[in-house]
Design a protein around this motif. Structure first.
Motif, PDB file in Angstrom:
ATOM      1  N   LEU A   1       0.833  -1.208   0.000  1.00 62.00           N
ATOM      2  CA  LEU A   1       0.000   0.000   0.000  1.00 62.00           C
ATOM      3  C   LEU A   1       0.864   1.254   0.000  1.00 62.00           C
ATOM      4  O   LEU A   1       0.551   2.238  -0.679  1.00 62.00           O
ATOM      5  N   THR A   2       1.960   1.219   0.751  1.00 64.76           N
ATOM      6  CA  THR A   2       2.847   2.377   0.800  1.00 64.76           C
ATOM      7  C   THR A   2       3.554   2.576  -0.544  1.00 64.76           C
ATOM      8  O   THR A   2       3.718   3.701  -1.009  1.00 64.76           O
ATOM      9  N   ASP A   3       3.924   1.481  -1.169  1.00 61.88           N
ATOM     10  CA  ASP A   3       4.619   1.598  -2.452  1.00 61.88           C
ATOM     11  C   ASP A   3       3.694   2.080  -3.568  1.00 61.88           C
ATOM     12  O   ASP A   3       4.120   2.808  -4.452  1.00 61.88           O
ATOM     13  N   TYR A   4       2.443   1.644  -3.554  1.00 63.24           N
ATOM     14  CA  TYR A   4       1.595   1.864  -4.730  1.00 63.24           C
ATOM     15  C   TYR A   4       0.342   2.697  -4.499  1.00 63.24           C
ATOM     16  O   TYR A   4      -0.318   3.061  -5.464  1.00 63.24           O
ATOM     17  N   CYS A   5      -0.027   2.943  -3.262  1.00 63.62           N
ATOM     18  CA  CYS A   5      -1.361   3.520  -3.037  1.00 63.62           C
ATOM     19  C   CYS A   5      -1.375   4.809  -2.227  1.00 63.62           C
ATOM     20  O   CYS A   5      -2.196   5.688  -2.506  1.00 63.62           O
ATOM     21  N   THR A   6      -0.517   4.927  -1.223  1.00 61.95           N
ATOM     22  CA  THR A   6      -0.680   6.055  -0.309  1.00 61.95           C
ATOM     23  C   THR A   6      -0.211   7.381  -0.907  1.00 61.95           C
ATOM     24  O   THR A   6      -0.442   8.423  -0.313  1.00 61.95           O
TER      25      THR A   6
ATOM     26  N   CYS B   1      -1.670   8.594  -3.253  1.00 58.37           N
ATOM     27  CA  CYS B   1      -2.995   9.209  -3.481  1.00 58.37           C
ATOM     28  C   CYS B   1      -3.945   9.030  -2.299  1.00 58.37           C
ATOM     29  O   CYS B   1      -4.849   9.837  -2.128  1.00 58.37           O
ATOM     30  N   HIS B   2      -3.764   7.948  -1.554  1.00 59.09           N
ATOM     31  CA  HIS B   2      -4.711   7.639  -0.477  1.00 59.09           C
ATOM     32  C   HIS B   2      -4.037   7.723   0.895  1.00 59.09           C
ATOM     33  O   HIS B   2      -3.728   6.701   1.515  1.00 59.09           O
ATOM     34  N   SER B   3      -3.747   8.938   1.331  1.00 59.68           N
ATOM     35  CA  SER B   3      -3.195   9.120   2.678  1.00 59.68           C
ATOM     36  C   SER B   3      -4.026  10.176   3.375  1.00 59.68           C
ATOM     37  O   SER B   3      -4.906  10.787   2.763  1.00 59.68           O
ATOM     38  N   ASP B   4      -3.719  10.396   4.636  1.00 63.90           N
ATOM     39  CA  ASP B   4      -4.426  11.447   5.362  1.00 63.90           C
ATOM     40  C   ASP B   4      -4.203  12.801   4.682  1.00 63.90           C
ATOM     41  O   ASP B   4      -5.066  13.671   4.714  1.00 63.90           O
ATOM     42  N   ALA B   5      -3.028  12.965   4.046  1.00 61.72           N
ATOM     43  CA  ALA B   5      -2.698  14.230   3.401  1.00 61.72           C
ATOM     44  C   ALA B   5      -3.238  14.312   1.973  1.00 61.72           C
ATOM     45  O   ALA B   5      -3.401  15.394   1.432  1.00 61.72           O
ATOM     46  N   SER B   6      -3.498  13.173   1.353  1.00 62.12           N
ATOM     47  CA  SER B   6      -3.977  13.153  -0.032  1.00 62.12           C
ATOM     48  C   SER B   6      -5.157  12.203  -0.128  1.00 62.12           C
ATOM     49  O   SER B   6      -4.997  11.017  -0.362  1.00 62.12           O
ATOM     50  N   LEU B   7      -6.316  12.748   0.076  1.00 63.18           N
ATOM     51  CA  LEU B   7      -7.514  11.900   0.200  1.00 63.18           C
ATOM     52  C   LEU B   7      -8.217  11.738  -1.145  1.00 63.18           C
ATOM     53  O   LEU B   7      -9.390  12.086  -1.280  1.00 63.18           O
ATOM     54  N   GLN B   8      -7.537  11.202  -2.135  1.00 65.44           N
ATOM     55  CA  GLN B   8      -8.197  11.044  -3.439  1.00 65.44           C
ATOM     56  C   GLN B   8      -9.337  10.040  -3.318  1.00 65.44           C
ATOM     57  O   GLN B   8      -9.208   9.000  -2.683  1.00 65.44           O
ATOM     58  N   GLY B   9     -10.448  10.378  -3.923  1.00 65.67           N
ATOM     59  CA  GLY B   9     -11.638   9.541  -3.798  1.00 65.67           C
ATOM     60  C   GLY B   9     -12.180   9.525  -2.373  1.00 65.67           C
ATOM     61  O   GLY B   9     -13.017   8.696  -2.036  1.00 65.67           O
TER      62      GLY B   9
ATOM     63  N   ILE C   1     -10.473   8.665   0.187  1.00 63.07           N
ATOM     64  CA  ILE C   1      -9.998   7.417   0.803  1.00 63.07           C
ATOM     65  C   ILE C   1      -8.576   7.565   1.326  1.00 63.07           C
ATOM     66  O   ILE C   1      -7.692   8.039   0.600  1.00 63.07           O
ATOM     67  N   THR C   2      -8.348   7.188   2.580  1.00 66.59           N
ATOM     68  CA  THR C   2      -6.983   7.032   3.066  1.00 66.59           C
ATOM     69  C   THR C   2      -6.731   5.557   3.361  1.00 66.59           C
ATOM     70  O   THR C   2      -7.587   4.860   3.901  1.00 66.59           O
ATOM     71  N   LEU C   3      -5.555   5.102   2.953  1.00 67.95           N
ATOM     72  CA  LEU C   3      -5.158   3.720   3.237  1.00 67.95           C
ATOM     73  C   LEU C   3      -4.001   3.718   4.228  1.00 67.95           C
ATOM     74  O   LEU C   3      -3.186   2.814   4.260  1.00 67.95           O
TER      75      LEU C   3
ATOM     76  N   LYS D   1      -8.956  -1.560   6.762  1.00 68.98           N
ATOM     77  CA  LYS D   1      -9.945  -2.613   7.055  1.00 68.98           C
ATOM     78  C   LYS D   1     -11.334  -2.268   6.501  1.00 68.98           C
ATOM     79  O   LYS D   1     -12.071  -3.148   6.059  1.00 68.98           O
ATOM     80  N   LYS D   2     -11.658  -0.977   6.485  1.00 67.48           N
ATOM     81  CA  LYS D   2     -12.960  -0.568   5.939  1.00 67.48           C
ATOM     82  C   LYS D   2     -13.111  -1.024   4.498  1.00 67.48           C
ATOM     83  O   LYS D   2     -14.179  -1.474   4.079  1.00 67.48           O
ATOM     84  N   TYR D   3     -12.046  -0.885   3.721  1.00 57.80           N
ATOM     85  CA  TYR D   3     -12.124  -1.204   2.291  1.00 57.80           C
ATOM     86  C   TYR D   3     -11.920  -2.697   2.049  1.00 57.80           C
ATOM     87  O   TYR D   3     -12.284  -3.207   0.998  1.00 57.80           O
ATOM     88  N   VAL D   4     -11.353  -3.385   3.037  1.00 60.16           N
ATOM     89  CA  VAL D   4     -11.359  -4.852   2.992  1.00 60.16           C
ATOM     90  C   VAL D   4     -12.796  -5.316   3.174  1.00 60.16           C
ATOM     91  O   VAL D   4     -13.317  -6.121   2.407  1.00 60.16           O
ATOM     92  N   ASP D   5     -13.450  -4.764   4.197  1.00 60.83           N
ATOM     93  CA  ASP D   5     -14.789  -5.235   4.559  1.00 60.83           C
ATOM     94  C   ASP D   5     -15.832  -4.944   3.476  1.00 60.83           C
ATOM     95  O   ASP D   5     -16.756  -5.726   3.298  1.00 60.83           O
ATOM     96  N   ASN D   6     -15.699  -3.835   2.762  1.00 67.52           N
ATOM     97  CA  ASN D   6     -16.716  -3.571   1.725  1.00 67.52           C
ATOM     98  C   ASN D   6     -16.329  -4.148   0.364  1.00 67.52           C
ATOM     99  O   ASN D   6     -17.021  -3.944  -0.625  1.00 67.52           O
TER     100      ASN D   6
END
Ligand code: HEC
Length: 113
Positions: free
Chosen positions: A41-46, A48-56, A58-60, A67-72
């Motif tokens: 997730l750190t290499d490929y996702c955060t 765009c998806h961090s507390d500082a960059s909430l694209q969509g 979403i923060t990962l 876990k929220k995005y695992v569950d849905n």
């Protein structure tokens, strides 16, 4: 060219072999959130998806958020590029090995380990 090839194939030593051998060399034993999943997730996702960059929206960052995005179902759906927006957005699909590791972690119950 050599440098380009290295950066294209990413950080995993086995990535080249995986491309030739599918997931035959992919070690999914001892997959954990803190070491395995968070690294992908750190290499490929955060970026765009961090507390500082909430694209969509979403923060990962952090287990509870992931876990929220695992569950849905959207985490696995987006990286498998089935039924959800394909991720990582604008880049190549994750390697089969990285996807298998995340899949294994989820089928283990996505523990906070
Ligand atoms: C370049 C920025 C970028 C990167 C990198 C990125 N995302 Fe996204 N992500 C987005 C945007 C923007 C959205 C909002 C939906 C859209 O525009 O497709 C999104 C949406 C999502 C969604 C919701 C999908 C849905 O259909 O509900 C999930 C889950 C997700 N991303 C997970 C990930 C994961 C996991 C990674 C890493 C493998 C990742 N993203 C990498 C920008 C990015």
């Amino acid at each position: 060219m050599f440098v380009l090839a290295i950066s294209f194939f990413g950080s995993c030593y086995y990535n080249n072999a995986e491309d030739l051998l599918g997931t035959a060399n992919c070690d999914t034993t001892n997959v954990t959130y803190s070491i395995t999943v968070n690294k992908v997730l750190t290499d490929y996702c955060t970026s765009c998806h961090s507390d500082a960059s909430l694209q969509g929206g979403i923060t990962l960052e952090g287990y509870d958020n992931v876990k929220k995005y695992v569950d849905n179902g959207s985490l696995i759906g987006s990286i498998n590029q089935v039924g959800f927006s394909p991720m990582p957005k604008g880049s190549a699909k994750l390697s089969d090995c990285d996807i298998s590791k995340i899949q294994k972690w989820i089928s283990d119950g996505a523990p906070n380990n």
